[in-house]
Enzyme design. Structure first.
Site, short mmCIF file in Angstrom:
data_model
loop_
_atom_site.label_atom_id
_atom_site.label_comp_id
_atom_site.label_asym_id
_atom_site.label_seq_id
_atom_site.Cartn_x
_atom_site.Cartn_y
_atom_site.Cartn_z
CG ASN A 185 -8.81 -0.83 11.29
OD1 ASN A 185 -7.84 -1.51 10.97
ND2 ASN A 185 -9.30 0.13 10.53
CG HIS B 270 -5.74 -1.81 8.30
ND1 HIS B 270 -5.72 -0.44 8.42
CD2 HIS B 270 -4.48 -2.21 8.60
CE1 HIS B 270 -4.51 -0.04 8.77
NE2 HIS B 270 -3.75 -1.09 8.89
CG ASP C 163 -0.25 -0.34 2.52
OD1 ASP C 163 0.99 -0.28 2.58
OD2 ASP C 163 -0.95 -0.67 3.50
CD GLU D 38 -8.37 1.30 6.85
OE1 GLU D 38 -8.43 0.48 7.77
OE2 GLU D 38 -7.59 2.27 6.86
C1 GLP Z 1 -0.50 0.36 8.53
C2 GLP Z 1 -0.20 -0.33 7.19
C3 GLP Z 1 -0.30 -1.81 7.30
C4 GLP Z 1 0.40 -2.23 8.58
C5 GLP Z 1 -0.49 -1.81 9.73
C6 GLP Z 1 0.09 -2.13 11.10
O1 GLP Z 1 -1.50 1.31 8.39
N1 GLP Z 1 -1.01 0.12 6.10
O2 GLP Z 1 0.30 -2.42 6.15
O3 GLP Z 1 0.57 -3.61 8.59
O4 GLP Z 1 -0.89 -0.47 9.61
O5 GLP Z 1 1.10 -1.25 11.48
P1 GLP Z 1 2.07 -1.54 12.68
O6 GLP Z 1 2.94 -2.66 12.25
O7 GLP Z 1 2.84 -0.28 12.88
O8 GLP Z 1 1.23 -1.91 13.84
#
Ligand code: GLP
Length: 250
Positions: A145, A147, A82, A152
């Site tokens: 959440n 995702h 992404d 989402e």
């Molecule tokens: C972000 C990214 C995801 C990531 C997630 C968790 O928004 N778009 O690809 O896996 O949130 O992030 P973190 O590893 O900092 O908890």
């Protein structure tokens, strides 16, 4: 010692419980052996990659092992999950900048070997993945959440690469990197659930107590769009890799 719990009914994730450092080492082993096997037939391993705090230890270990001499770990083609929409590619909070810093530059990966979805040309991303031979190993983190990538809540199983509105929690989690919530883009571009499910292997990572609630839901909630990570249970070679804190066992 890792504990491996499999569930052939796919109503749950096959879970591997292991600490984050050991998980990084095990994943780099997996990447290395797959990359070597692919190199033997003249190709390059195709990996799907996430950003966020979760994979930092993985990328650090990947870089360390490459510097120790594992050339196979350099011979990969990458597709990121992404990117934020409406910011400069050089913005310090862009997924591109994150990947350059944590993996691509230390590894010396040629820019042509790395790919990010582009809101201006969504179908081209799906075509590029297919043209590369498909994703061999997809690594994902979980947002609080539920995702995956920027899929989402509400993301259907048949979703493909597309532009999406970012959830409030996603923007809140990115606020520090952007210097305030009002500076966080409201939209992102992400591969879809179907794109992720088309990968040959999927490894879902979650570490730390802050992920315990979402890990519990990922494993127990009804599979559906309300919690996009649950769709990944429906894959023949998926593992949820968690530490004891994320597993809620401490
Ligand atoms: C972000 C990214 C995801 C990531 C997630 C968790 O928004 N778009 O690809 O896996 O949130 O992030 P973190 O590893 O900092 O908890």
């Amino acid at each position: 010692m890792a504990r491996v719990v499999g569930n052939p009914a796919r109503s749950h994730f096959p879970i591997r419980m292991i600490d984050a450092v050991a998980a990084a080492a095990a994943l780099v082993d997996e990447i290395e052996s797959l990359a070597k096997a692919r190199a033997a037939s003249g190709g390059r391993l195709v990996v799907g990659l996430p950003t966020g705090r979760t994979p930092v230890a993985l990328y650090a270990e990947w870089v360390r092992r490459t510097r120790e001499g594992s050339d196979a770990l350099r011979r990969v083609v990458t597709f990121n999950l992404d990117e934020f929409v409406g910011i400069d590619a050089e913005h310090s909070a862009a997924c591109r900048s994150y990947m350059k810093k944590h993996l691509f530059e230390p590894l010396g990966l040629a820019p042509e070997a790395t790919h990010f979805p582009d809101a201006a040309n969504l179908a081209a991303y799906e075509r590029a993945i297919v043209a590369a031979g498909g994703i061999d190993l997809q690594i994902v983190g979980i947002g609080r959440n539920g995702h995956v990538g920027f899929n989402e809540p509400g993301s259907p199983r048949d979703s493909r690469t597309r532009e999406v509105a970012l959830a409030r929690t996603t923007r809140e989690d990115a606020a520090a990197a952007f210097g305030g919530l009002d500076r966080v883009p409201t939209r992102g571009v992400t591969v879809g659930i179907a794109t992720i499910l088309a990968a040959k292997r999927i490894r879902v990572l979650a570490f730390g107590a802050a992920k315990a609630a979402i890990v519990r839901e990922a494993c127990s909630a009804r599979m559906g769009p309300e919690l996009p990570v649950t769709w990944l249970r429906d894959h023949a070679d998926v593992r949820l890799i968690v530490d004891v804190d994320a597993a809620g066992e401490r």
